[in-house]
Design a protein around this motif. Sequence first.
Motif, PDB file in Angstrom:
ATOM      1  N   ARG A   9      39.245  45.155  50.970  1.00 15.37           N
ATOM      2  CA  ARG A   9      38.903  44.207  49.915  1.00 15.37           C
ATOM      3  C   ARG A   9      37.395  44.170  49.696  1.00 15.37           C
ATOM      4  NH1 ARG A   9      42.473  40.386  48.227  1.00 15.37           N
ATOM      5  NH2 ARG A   9      40.955  40.255  46.546  1.00 15.37           N
ATOM      6  N   TYR A  10      36.650  44.280  50.792  1.00 15.61           N
ATOM      7  CA  TYR A  10      35.196  44.268  50.728  1.00 15.61           C
ATOM      8  C   TYR A  10      34.655  45.393  51.603  1.00 15.61           C
ATOM      9  CZ  TYR A  10      36.001  39.558  48.965  1.00 15.61           C
ATOM     10  OH  TYR A  10      36.436  38.486  48.231  1.00 15.61           O
ATOM     11  N   TYR A  35      39.460  52.755  38.322  1.00 11.67           N
ATOM     12  CA  TYR A  35      38.525  52.127  37.397  1.00 11.67           C
ATOM     13  C   TYR A  35      37.407  51.463  38.194  1.00 11.67           C
ATOM     14  CZ  TYR A  35      42.335  52.153  33.905  1.00 11.67           C
ATOM     15  OH  TYR A  35      43.334  52.510  33.028  1.00 11.67           O
ATOM     16  N   GLN A  37      34.927  48.004  37.568  1.00  3.86           N
ATOM     17  CA  GLN A  37      34.804  46.822  36.731  1.00  3.86           C
ATOM     18  C   GLN A  37      33.440  46.203  36.951  1.00  3.86           C
ATOM     19  OE1 GLN A  37      37.594  43.670  37.586  1.00  3.86           O
ATOM     20  NE2 GLN A  37      36.990  42.484  35.804  1.00  3.86           N
ATOM     21  N   GLY A  40      30.662  42.202  31.791  1.00  2.00           N
ATOM     22  CA  GLY A  40      30.208  42.550  30.442  1.00  2.00           C
ATOM     23  C   GLY A  40      30.593  43.937  29.984  1.00  2.00           C
ATOM     24  N   LEU A  41      31.101  44.749  30.896  1.00  4.89           N
ATOM     25  CA  LEU A  41      31.482  46.128  30.540  1.00  4.89           C
ATOM     26  C   LEU A  41      32.992  46.342  30.598  1.00  4.89           C
ATOM     27  CD1 LEU A  41      28.690  48.145  32.398  1.00  4.89           C
ATOM     28  CD2 LEU A  41      28.781  47.516  29.973  1.00  4.89           C
ATOM     29  N   GLY A  42      33.725  45.384  31.097  1.00  4.75           N
ATOM     30  CA  GLY A  42      35.174  45.552  31.209  1.00  4.75           C
ATOM     31  C   GLY A  42      35.520  46.577  32.268  1.00  4.75           C
ATOM     32  N   LEU A  43      36.611  47.267  32.052  1.00  2.27           N
ATOM     33  CA  LEU A  43      37.058  48.307  32.978  1.00  2.27           C
ATOM     34  C   LEU A  43      36.715  49.670  32.390  1.00  2.27           C
ATOM     35  CD1 LEU A  43      38.880  45.865  33.857  1.00  2.27           C
ATOM     36  CD2 LEU A  43      40.535  47.592  34.552  1.00  2.27           C
ATOM     37  N   PHE A  48      41.784  59.857  36.605  1.00  4.04           N
ATOM     38  CA  PHE A  48      43.196  59.587  36.763  1.00  4.04           C
ATOM     39  C   PHE A  48      43.945  60.853  37.146  1.00  4.04           C
ATOM     40  CE2 PHE A  48      45.230  61.111  32.838  1.00  4.04           C
ATOM     41  CZ  PHE A  48      44.150  61.288  32.013  1.00  4.04           C
ATOM     42  N   ASP A  59      36.002  58.390  31.836  1.00  4.48           N
ATOM     43  CA  ASP A  59      34.786  58.203  31.051  1.00  4.48           C
ATOM     44  C   ASP A  59      33.505  58.281  31.883  1.00  4.48           C
ATOM     45  OD1 ASP A  59      36.747  55.723  29.464  1.00  4.48           O
ATOM     46  OD2 ASP A  59      36.278  57.710  28.668  1.00  4.48           O
ATOM     47  N   LEU A  90      38.984  49.253  41.060  1.00  4.63           N
ATOM     48  CA  LEU A  90      40.394  48.916  40.895  1.00  4.63           C
ATOM     49  C   LEU A  90      41.221  50.182  40.779  1.00  4.63           C
ATOM     50  CD1 LEU A  90      39.985  46.092  38.248  1.00  4.63           C
ATOM     51  CD2 LEU A  90      40.706  45.777  40.596  1.00  4.63           C
ATOM     52  N   PHE A 103      48.124  47.067  39.021  1.00  2.00           N
ATOM     53  CA  PHE A 103      46.834  47.153  39.690  1.00  2.00           C
ATOM     54  C   PHE A 103      46.893  46.674  41.132  1.00  2.00           C
ATOM     55  CE2 PHE A 103      43.650  48.185  36.455  1.00  2.00           C
ATOM     56  CZ  PHE A 103      44.417  48.103  35.307  1.00  2.00           C
ATOM     57  N   GLY A 104      46.047  47.288  41.942  1.00  3.66           N
ATOM     58  CA  GLY A 104      45.794  46.780  43.277  1.00  3.66           C
ATOM     59  C   GLY A 104      44.834  45.598  43.218  1.00  3.66           C
ATOM     60  N   PRO A 105      44.546  44.978  44.374  1.00  2.00           N
ATOM     61  CA  PRO A 105      43.698  43.785  44.406  1.00  2.00           C
ATOM     62  C   PRO A 105      42.214  44.072  44.209  1.00  2.00           C
ATOM     63  CG  PRO A 105      44.365  44.370  46.610  1.00  2.00           C
ATOM     64  CD  PRO A 105      45.103  45.297  45.693  1.00  2.00           C
ATOM     65  N   GLY A 106      41.826  45.339  44.301  1.00  6.24           N
ATOM     66  CA  GLY A 106      40.422  45.684  44.107  1.00  6.24           C
ATOM     67  C   GLY A 106      39.650  45.794  45.411  1.00  6.24           C
TER      68      GLY A 106
ATOM     69  N   GLY B  43      43.354  41.790  41.407  1.00  8.15           N
ATOM     70  CA  GLY B  43      43.479  42.844  40.411  1.00  8.15           C
ATOM     71  C   GLY B  43      44.066  42.302  39.125  1.00  8.15           C
ATOM     72  N   GLY B 107      39.205  46.129  26.599  1.00 10.13           N
ATOM     73  CA  GLY B 107      38.147  45.282  26.088  1.00 10.13           C
ATOM     74  C   GLY B 107      37.266  44.800  27.220  1.00 10.13           C
ATOM     75  N   THR B 108      36.217  44.076  26.861  1.00  2.00           N
ATOM     76  CA  THR B 108      35.255  43.611  27.862  1.00  2.00           C
ATOM     77  C   THR B 108      35.696  42.332  28.561  1.00  2.00           C
ATOM     78  OG1 THR B 108      34.024  42.562  26.083  1.00  2.00           O
ATOM     79  CG2 THR B 108      33.261  44.722  26.807  1.00  2.00           C
TER      80      THR B 108
END
Lengths: 112, 116
Positions: A9-10, A35, A37, A40-43, A48, A59, A90, A103-106, B43, B107-108
């Motif tokens: 997680r961390y 991904y 995250q 302000g930039l999203g994902l 992949f 990207d 993520l 999704f996983g928990p990140g 997530g 989106g953001t």
Amino acid sequence: DVKVTQSSRYLVKRTGEKVFLECVQDMDHENMFWYRQDPGLGLRLIYFSYDVKMKEKGDIPEGYSVSREKKERFSLILESASTNQTSMYLCASSLVPYYEQYFGPGTRLTVT
Amino acid sequence: AQSVAQPEDQVNVAEGNPLTVKCTYSVSGNPYLFWYVQYPNRGLQFLLKYITGDNLVKGSYGFEAEFNKSQTSFHLKKPSALVSDSALYFCAVRDIPTSGTYKYIFGTGTRLKVLA
């Protein structure tokens, strides 16, 4: 229910270290995604994979690589961690590449 | 180029009031549209999708979204907001590339705050 798990997680790493982020899904999905995250930039898609040993750049692949040796496991590798790779990472999987993703928990990675 | 926009960084709404989180998109061809929610330190969770058919799509936790082709919008709605709906909401659209494999554009994000 689909379950996607991520190894940490961390995580705190030093600049220049090689970092491995692991992701495992239990629903036999063909497609897996990484991904990052940022506020302000999203994902943003890093990489992949649509099959074992198959991968495609997203990207922002620079500074990252991936490995998919088994269908259920997709690993993200930071070859030489840098401070600008501090982010939330993520992992996701899907049955069909352009349908809903799970999704996983990140993993919140800090590079110092 | 394909794109998706969430024009509001944050939406505040009082508990019990209706809520709307906006999303507009630009794609060539028929869009596949999605909404996800992210609770703190978690997530993303899939809420609902539009592929084809009825323009009003119902999803999890009482949310719905309306596909409007003429306005190229896919706004997320709920008739009565709960404090527990406070979270970060992401709209996504399927990318239709000229070559390669389909992928998503996210989106953001819009932060929804429901006030008690």
